[in-house]
Scaffold this motif. Structure first.
Motif, PDB file in Angstrom:
ATOM      1  N   TRP A 221      32.485  92.310  -1.178  1.00 55.08           N
ATOM      2  CA  TRP A 221      31.160  92.916  -1.179  1.00 55.08           C
ATOM      3  C   TRP A 221      31.258  94.362  -1.646  1.00 55.08           C
ATOM      4  O   TRP A 221      32.355  94.907  -1.737  1.00 55.08           O
ATOM      5  CB  TRP A 221      30.551  92.910   0.219  1.00 55.08           C
ATOM      6  CG  TRP A 221      30.578  91.625   0.974  1.00 55.08           C
ATOM      7  CD1 TRP A 221      31.465  91.245   1.949  1.00 55.08           C
ATOM      8  CD2 TRP A 221      29.660  90.530   0.846  1.00 55.08           C
ATOM      9  NE1 TRP A 221      31.157  89.994   2.430  1.00 55.08           N
ATOM     10  CE2 TRP A 221      30.049  89.530   1.780  1.00 55.08           C
ATOM     11  CE3 TRP A 221      28.545  90.290   0.047  1.00 55.08           C
ATOM     12  CZ2 TRP A 221      29.364  88.329   1.925  1.00 55.08           C
ATOM     13  CZ3 TRP A 221      27.861  89.095   0.190  1.00 55.08           C
ATOM     14  CH2 TRP A 221      28.255  88.125   1.110  1.00 55.08           C
ATOM     15  N   SER A 222      30.101  94.993  -1.871  1.00 48.92           N
ATOM     16  CA  SER A 222      30.059  96.422  -2.185  1.00 48.92           C
ATOM     17  C   SER A 222      28.922  97.077  -1.416  1.00 48.92           C
ATOM     18  O   SER A 222      27.825  96.519  -1.327  1.00 48.92           O
ATOM     19  CB  SER A 222      29.870  96.644  -3.695  1.00 48.92           C
ATOM     20  OG  SER A 222      30.982  96.163  -4.422  1.00 48.92           O
ATOM     21  N   SER A 223      29.172  98.272  -0.891  1.00 49.78           N
ATOM     22  CA  SER A 223      28.228  98.906   0.026  1.00 49.78           C
ATOM     23  C   SER A 223      26.930  99.338  -0.643  1.00 49.78           C
ATOM     24  O   SER A 223      25.894  99.433   0.016  1.00 49.78           O
ATOM     25  CB  SER A 223      28.883 100.115   0.700  1.00 49.78           C
ATOM     26  OG  SER A 223      29.195 101.118  -0.248  1.00 49.78           O
TER      27      SER A 223
ATOM     28  N   GLN B 292      36.761  89.250   4.631  1.00 48.26           N
ATOM     29  CA  GLN B 292      35.699  89.907   3.869  1.00 48.26           C
ATOM     30  C   GLN B 292      36.058  91.380   3.697  1.00 48.26           C
ATOM     31  O   GLN B 292      36.435  92.050   4.659  1.00 48.26           O
ATOM     32  CB  GLN B 292      34.366  89.809   4.603  1.00 48.26           C
ATOM     33  CG  GLN B 292      33.917  88.372   4.858  1.00 48.26           C
ATOM     34  CD  GLN B 292      32.605  88.321   5.605  1.00 48.26           C
ATOM     35  OE1 GLN B 292      31.534  88.481   5.019  1.00 48.26           O
ATOM     36  NE2 GLN B 292      32.667  88.107   6.916  1.00 48.26           N
TER      37      GLN B 292
ATOM     38  N   GLN C 165      30.434  89.433  -4.463  1.00 47.72           N
ATOM     39  CA  GLN C 165      29.035  89.756  -4.215  1.00 47.72           C
ATOM     40  C   GLN C 165      28.160  88.498  -4.292  1.00 47.72           C
ATOM     41  O   GLN C 165      27.179  88.443  -5.032  1.00 47.72           O
ATOM     42  CB  GLN C 165      28.556  90.810  -5.221  1.00 47.72           C
ATOM     43  CG  GLN C 165      29.355  92.100  -5.174  1.00 47.72           C
ATOM     44  CD  GLN C 165      29.053  93.022  -6.337  1.00 47.72           C
ATOM     45  OE1 GLN C 165      28.695  92.587  -7.437  1.00 47.72           O
ATOM     46  NE2 GLN C 165      29.215  94.316  -6.124  1.00 47.72           N
TER      47      GLN C 165
ATOM     48  N   ARG D  27      26.110  87.713   4.507  1.00 48.16           N
ATOM     49  CA  ARG D  27      27.336  87.534   5.256  1.00 48.16           C
ATOM     50  C   ARG D  27      27.292  86.317   6.181  1.00 48.16           C
ATOM     51  O   ARG D  27      28.255  85.554   6.270  1.00 48.16           O
ATOM     52  CB  ARG D  27      27.628  88.785   6.086  1.00 48.16           C
ATOM     53  CG  ARG D  27      28.985  88.768   6.735  1.00 48.16           C
ATOM     54  CD  ARG D  27      29.160  89.914   7.718  1.00 48.16           C
ATOM     55  NE  ARG D  27      28.981  91.224   7.132  1.00 48.16           N
ATOM     56  CZ  ARG D  27      29.894  91.876   6.434  1.00 48.16           C
ATOM     57  NH1 ARG D  27      31.053  91.287   6.179  1.00 48.16           N
ATOM     58  NH2 ARG D  27      29.652  93.080   5.971  1.00 48.16           N
TER      59      ARG D  27
ATOM     60  N   ALA E 284      26.048  92.451   1.590  1.00 48.35           N
ATOM     61  CA  ALA E 284      26.686  91.725   2.681  1.00 48.35           C
ATOM     62  C   ALA E 284      25.716  91.486   3.822  1.00 48.35           C
ATOM     63  O   ALA E 284      25.717  90.421   4.448  1.00 48.35           O
ATOM     64  CB  ALA E 284      27.904  92.508   3.171  1.00 48.35           C
TER      65      ALA E 284
ATOM     66  N   GLU F 164      34.600  95.031   1.840  1.00 49.68           N
ATOM     67  CA  GLU F 164      33.488  95.721   1.178  1.00 49.68           C
ATOM     68  C   GLU F 164      33.976  97.051   0.634  1.00 49.68           C
ATOM     69  O   GLU F 164      34.575  97.850   1.359  1.00 49.68           O
ATOM     70  CB  GLU F 164      32.352  95.950   2.180  1.00 49.68           C
ATOM     71  CG  GLU F 164      31.125  96.629   1.569  1.00 49.68           C
ATOM     72  CD  GLU F 164      30.045  96.855   2.607  1.00 49.68           C
ATOM     73  OE1 GLU F 164      29.061  96.095   2.617  1.00 49.68           O
ATOM     74  OE2 GLU F 164      30.203  97.790   3.429  1.00 49.68           O
TER      75      GLU F 164
ATOM     76  N   ASP G 250      34.370  98.404   4.740  1.00 49.11           N
ATOM     77  CA  ASP G 250      34.312  97.413   5.808  1.00 49.11           C
ATOM     78  C   ASP G 250      35.312  96.294   5.524  1.00 49.11           C
ATOM     79  O   ASP G 250      35.428  95.838   4.380  1.00 49.11           O
ATOM     80  CB  ASP G 250      32.901  96.825   5.905  1.00 49.11           C
ATOM     81  CG  ASP G 250      32.724  95.943   7.132  1.00 49.11           C
ATOM     82  OD1 ASP G 250      32.655  96.481   8.243  1.00 49.11           O
ATOM     83  OD2 ASP G 250      32.659  94.708   6.981  1.00 49.11           O
TER      84      ASP G 250
END
Length: 290
Positions: free
Chosen positions: A190-192, A215, A167, A203, A199, A217, A278
């Motif tokens: 990453w985390s949604s 990457q 993150q 990104r 992201a 997520e 993702d």
């Protein structure tokens, strides 16, 4: 002072306050291919090494001990904290990484964006633990939030082989000063549900700085998941990435690297997994040998 230890792999101000650390927790187990699930399940557990935590003035070390091999040598993860955090904030996560027989050198600073304190942590580790660091050790940098952004700067300072940012904030608390060398492998997590370092806002900076980039997520996890215990699904992916890059067993590294690099197989992380929202692998990652 030695900085990079080469490996032999083939490698084709309110916003700032909002990034101060607190804690929350979510957990889950990705579904998907049997190959990837097997790797994920194994990374949920601790590894074969016991861990001694040694606190220094500027750095904290998570030192693996292989009780079955007194002559074991280890690769190195260099860690940077999020804004307002210390290595204690991430102690459970970092200890779980070290249990995979990886030496973790964590900067104690609450402001790790420049990468300078992470560079110092590596210097200190090389002085203290030269007898257990592999002579051709692989070195990765990693960190959370500000430390995730700082892991790019630290990688350039020390000539790291790989970067595993969690993150990463690359806009508010720190910025990536320069592109990485073209052979540096990057696995970014990453985390949604992360609204502080999503992201969507970071990104492009990570992509611009990287030539070999995967990457991933996770679904439904927030910005402070890595500070809570073992870090939820993103914590398990972080252990997977560390095993893939830094396990002291070459066969294990190669096995776990299939999740992130090379052509798609049953071991590759994909969006078919229910808790992964993702996945993006650039041509550099796809063309890199696991």
């Amino acid at each position: 002072m030695l900085k990079k230890m080469p490996n032999n792999r083939l490698k084709i101000p309110a916003v700032v306050a909002g990034l101060m650390l607190s804690a929350s927790a979510l957990a889950g187990t990705p579904g998907g291919s049997e190959g990837f699930d097997n790797l994920f399940d194994r990374a949920e557990d601790d590894g074969n090494c016991s861990v001694n935590i040694v606190s220094g003035l500027n750095s904290t070390f998570y030192v693996p001990v292989d009780d079955g091999n007194g002559n074991a040598k280890f690769n190195v993860l260099v860690w940077g904290n999020g804004t307002g955090g210390t290595s204690t904030t991430y102690s459970s996560l970092l200890e779980s990484v070290a249990s995979q027989c990886i030496l973790v050198a964590a900067a104690n600073t609450e402001d790790s964006g420049t990468g300078a304190e992470m560079e110092d942590a590596l210097d200190n580790a090389q002085l203290r633990y030269s007898s257990i660091i592999a002579s051709n050790a692989i070195v990765c940098t990693a960190g959370h939030s500000q430390g995730g952004g700082g892991s790019f700067n630290a990688a350039n300072r020390i000539g790291a082989d790989c970067v595993i940012p969690v993150q990463p904030d690359t806009r508010w608390t720190t910025q990536i000063d320069d592109d990485l060398d073209s052979d540096v492998e990057v696995i970014t997590l990453w985390s949604s549900s992360d609204t502080l370092a999503p992201a969507s806002g970071n990104r492009s900076n990570v992509q611009d700085a990287s030539s070999i980039l995967t990457q991933v997520e996770t679904s439904g996890e927030g910005h402070f998941e890595p500070t809570s215990g073992r870090g939820g699904n993103i914590g398990t992916l972080f252990r997977m990435a560390n095993i893939a890059q830094l396990s002291n067993e070459a066969a294990t590294r190669q096995e776990f690297r299939q999740a992130f690099f090379g052509p798609e197989t049953e071991y590759t992380v994909t969006e078919d997994n229910s808790d992964i929202s993702d996945v993006r692998r650039d041509s550099g990652a796809i063309n890199t040998t696991p």
